[in-house]
Write an enzyme that holds these catalytic residues in place. Sequence first.
Site, PDB file in Angstrom:
ATOM      1  N   GLY A  15      41.758   0.734  15.432  1.00 18.33           N
ATOM      2  CA  GLY A  15      41.618   1.129  14.099  1.00 18.33           C
ATOM      3  C   GLY A  15      40.451   0.675  13.598  1.00 18.33           C
ATOM      4  CG  HIS A 176      46.881   6.970  29.394  1.00 21.77           C
ATOM      5  ND1 HIS A 176      45.642   6.578  29.927  1.00 21.77           N
ATOM      6  CD2 HIS A 176      46.912   5.964  28.092  1.00 21.77           C
ATOM      7  CE1 HIS A 176      45.122   5.408  29.265  1.00 21.77           C
ATOM      8  NE2 HIS A 176      45.776   5.312  28.309  1.00 21.77           N
TER       9      HIS A 176
HETATM   10  N1  APR Z   1      52.512   2.202  10.160  1.00 23.11           N
HETATM   11  C1  APR Z   1      51.305   1.766  10.284  1.00 23.11           C
HETATM   12  N2  APR Z   1      50.636   0.769  10.999  1.00 23.11           N
HETATM   13  C2  APR Z   1      51.340   0.238  11.841  1.00 23.11           C
HETATM   14  C3  APR Z   1      53.058   0.403  11.869  1.00 23.11           C
HETATM   15  C4  APR Z   1      53.526   1.524  11.120  1.00 23.11           C
HETATM   16  N3  APR Z   1      54.809   1.880  11.100  1.00 23.11           N
HETATM   17  N4  APR Z   1      53.568  -0.399  12.769  1.00 23.11           N
HETATM   18  C5  APR Z   1      52.639  -1.071  13.342  1.00 23.11           C
HETATM   19  N5  APR Z   1      51.422  -0.983  12.594  1.00 23.11           N
HETATM   20  C6  APR Z   1      49.787  -1.353  12.862  1.00 23.11           C
HETATM   21  C7  APR Z   1      50.117  -3.003  12.917  1.00 23.11           C
HETATM   22  O1  APR Z   1      50.328  -3.493  11.817  1.00 23.11           O
HETATM   23  C8  APR Z   1      48.733  -3.263  13.728  1.00 23.11           C
HETATM   24  O2  APR Z   1      47.911  -3.383  12.706  1.00 23.11           O
HETATM   25  O3  APR Z   1      49.619  -1.085  14.012  1.00 23.11           O
HETATM   26  C9  APR Z   1      48.218  -1.733  14.164  1.00 23.11           C
HETATM   27  C10 APR Z   1      48.067  -1.933  15.680  1.00 23.11           C
HETATM   28  O4  APR Z   1      46.883  -2.552  15.899  1.00 23.11           O
HETATM   29  P1  APR Z   1      46.755  -3.557  17.245  1.00 23.11           P
HETATM   30  O5  APR Z   1      48.088  -4.403  17.161  1.00 23.11           O
HETATM   31  O6  APR Z   1      45.540  -4.371  16.827  1.00 23.11           O
HETATM   32  O7  APR Z   1      46.896  -2.724  18.300  1.00 23.11           O
HETATM   33  P2  APR Z   1      45.597  -1.789  19.301  1.00 23.11           P
HETATM   34  O8  APR Z   1      44.999  -2.608  19.911  1.00 23.11           O
HETATM   35  O9  APR Z   1      44.958  -1.259  17.976  1.00 23.11           O
HETATM   36  O10 APR Z   1      46.498  -0.430  20.140  1.00 23.11           O
HETATM   37  C11 APR Z   1      47.368   0.213  19.064  1.00 23.11           C
HETATM   38  O11 APR Z   1      46.917   1.859  20.825  1.00 23.11           O
HETATM   39  O12 APR Z   1      46.038   2.053  23.044  1.00 23.11           O
HETATM   40  C12 APR Z   1      47.125   1.901  22.299  1.00 23.11           C
HETATM   41  O13 APR Z   1      48.848   0.658  23.489  1.00 23.11           O
HETATM   42  C13 APR Z   1      47.972   0.590  22.385  1.00 23.11           C
HETATM   43  O14 APR Z   1      49.975   1.424  21.457  1.00 23.11           O
HETATM   44  C14 APR Z   1      48.769   0.676  20.954  1.00 23.11           C
HETATM   45  C15 APR Z   1      47.952   1.091  19.953  1.00 23.11           C
END
Ligand code: APR
EC number: 1.1.1.37
Length: 320
Positions: A15, A176
């Site tokens: 993000g 994927h």
């Molecule tokens: N609503 C909004 N945000 C959420 C929710 C929700 N219900 N649940 C979790 N999150 C947020 C978390 O707080 C976190 O900030 O989603 C974010 C995920 O970020 P990361 O843990 O850094 O993961 P990231 O590496 O960005 O990957 C996200 O993409 O490639 C896929 O497998 C990966 O499923 C994963 C996703």
Amino acid sequence: MARKKIALIGSGMIGGTLAHLAAKKEMGDIVLFDIAEGMPQGKALDLSQCGPVEGFDAKITGSNDYADIAGADVVIVTAGVPRKPGMSRDDLLGINLKVMKAVGEGIKNNAPDAFVICITNPLDAMVWALREFSGLPHNKVVGMAGVLDSARFATFLAWEFDCSVKDVNAFVLGGHGDTMVPVKSYTTINGIPVDDYAKIKGVSTDRIDEIVDRTRKGGGEIVGLLGNGSAYYAPATSAISMAEAYLGDQKRILPCASYVQGKYGLDGLYVGVPTVIGAGGTEDVVEIELSDEEKANLKVSTDAVEELLEACKGLDESLK
Ligand code: APR
């Protein structure tokens, strides 16, 4: 004309990278949404302060309230949990399915006209579930996977041939996951079929097969090296190219997890196929000729996706 609005649901590693790229490219104003309090606001502040240095005017805000995504033109979803070493993308199913439900409802109620790009894994199942929960038209909900998988394939081929990545047109189909189908017959080095170029360069078929295998496991290789979390730079870059295709009505043909009904012998599921992206969202799925072996590999991949959809239906009654 008012600036475009890009809402990022999930403000974690992908993000944050999406926000930076979208701001640098001045694609529009950006809302970083997350359930974690303070974090999206903090990232928005930090990223905003890149503006004077990099010279962008995009307004970047952080939020924990879905009302703030109202009117978004593009929504990119990364909410959920990423993989840890030893986990497959499928291990994330139960946790991320619940997240897709909350996100789908948030989009339905606040940004029903957006073009939605899902990145959350396991991708093909999550984009399907997100579409079901949001109720948006199928052509407005798409999954990002093929652009990334093709970029991984192209990177490895360019390294092997010691050529520019700009000349590699790599082609990956299917789900994927480790069953994805890198399609050699449509992969070219500036128009030269990859097998022909391998002969010219004295690269063996076995070596190309090793590259295909490394591509399939490309995400896991990064998970193993990072030790905590999964890839984020290339996934974000890939999703941005899809968003640009939509916002610019570019009619690009990109490999995406799109809804396929009829073509490739499939009956209503999301899987990686060449997709035309323009102002109409996913405007068309291009059905290409495949060899018997490629067809068989695609079947293995789509069967794996179908199994995941059944598992989703078992976990959430409303998906039946
Ligand atoms: N609503 C909004 N945000 C959420 C929710 C929700 N219900 N649940 C979790 N999150 C947020 C978390 O707080 C976190 O900030 O989603 C974010 C995920 O970020 P990361 O843990 O850094 O993961 P990231 O590496 O960005 O990957 C996200 O993409 O490639 C896929 O497998 C990966 O499923 C994963 C996703």
